[in-house]
Design a protein around this motif. Structure first.
Motif, PDB file in Angstrom:
ATOM      1  N   UNK A  59       0.820  -1.200   0.000  1.00  0.00           N
ATOM      2  CA  UNK A  59       0.000   0.000   0.000  1.00  0.00           C
ATOM      3  C   UNK A  59       0.860   1.259   0.000  1.00  0.00           C
ATOM      4  N   UNK A  60       1.893   1.289   0.831  1.00  0.00           N
ATOM      5  CA  UNK A  60       2.765   2.462   0.908  1.00  0.00           C
ATOM      6  C   UNK A  60       3.499   2.696  -0.410  1.00  0.00           C
ATOM      7  N   UNK A  61       4.000   1.630  -1.018  1.00  0.00           N
ATOM      8  CA  UNK A  61       4.711   1.782  -2.285  1.00  0.00           C
ATOM      9  C   UNK A  61       3.779   2.237  -3.400  1.00  0.00           C
ATOM     10  N   UNK A  62       2.569   1.703  -3.449  1.00  0.00           N
ATOM     11  CA  UNK A  62       1.653   2.120  -4.508  1.00  0.00           C
ATOM     12  C   UNK A  62       1.175   3.550  -4.291  1.00  0.00           C
ATOM     13  N   UNK A  63       0.944   3.942  -3.042  1.00  0.00           N
ATOM     14  CA  UNK A  63       0.539   5.325  -2.768  1.00  0.00           C
ATOM     15  C   UNK A  63       1.666   6.298  -3.088  1.00  0.00           C
ATOM     16  N   UNK A  64       2.894   5.929  -2.768  1.00  0.00           N
ATOM     17  CA  UNK A  64       4.003   6.830  -3.073  1.00  0.00           C
ATOM     18  C   UNK A  64       4.266   6.912  -4.576  1.00  0.00           C
ATOM     19  N   UNK A  65       4.080   5.814  -5.291  1.00  0.00           N
ATOM     20  CA  UNK A  65       4.241   5.861  -6.745  1.00  0.00           C
ATOM     21  C   UNK A  65       3.155   6.720  -7.375  1.00  0.00           C
ATOM     22  N   UNK A  66       1.954   6.657  -6.846  1.00  0.00           N
ATOM     23  CA  UNK A  66       0.865   7.470  -7.369  1.00  0.00           C
ATOM     24  C   UNK A  66       1.097   8.947  -7.061  1.00  0.00           C
ATOM     25  N   UNK A  67       1.574   9.247  -5.858  1.00  0.00           N
ATOM     26  CA  UNK A  67       1.803  10.636  -5.468  1.00  0.00           C
ATOM     27  C   UNK A  67       2.996  11.240  -6.211  1.00  0.00           C
ATOM     28  N   UNK A  68       3.974  10.428  -6.569  1.00  0.00           N
ATOM     29  CA  UNK A  68       5.160  10.944  -7.246  1.00  0.00           C
ATOM     30  C   UNK A  68       4.933  11.177  -8.735  1.00  0.00           C
ATOM     31  N   UNK A  69       3.908  10.556  -9.271  1.00  0.00           N
ATOM     32  CA  UNK A  69       3.640  10.703 -10.702  1.00  0.00           C
ATOM     33  C   UNK A  69       3.052  12.064 -11.033  1.00  0.00           C
TER      34      UNK A  69
END
Length: 79
Positions: A59-69
């Motif tokens: 969850x943390x990795x997917x949220x951070x990837x979404x926020x960084x895009x």
């Protein structure tokens, strides 16, 4: 117009390999072993903690990837 090599990177390759492995019966057997480990009383706390840690990491990795895009589809939900 768009060559596939432009989009093929390490993340795509890893995602495809993991998806292929878990789409096969190997994923089902891993799930059965995990469920059997949870059923046993002496391994259950460690298995539950490992599953919670894994899900939190995903969850943390997917949220951070979404926020960084640069493209965030959830911004359009507000309008």
């Amino acid at each position: 117009l768009h060559p596939w090599a432009r989009y093929a990177d390490g993340l795509l390759a890893t995602t495809m390999v993991v998806g292929a492995v878990f789409a096969l019966p190997v994923g089902r057997s891993i799930g059965k072993r995990f469920d059997a480990a949870v059923q046993r009383s002496r391994v259950a706390p460690g298995a539950v903690v490992a599953e919670g840690a894994w899900l939190s990491l995903v969850f943390t990795m997917s949220a951070s990837a979404l926020a960084a895009g640069t493209y965030n589809p959830f911004i359009y939900f507000r309008f």
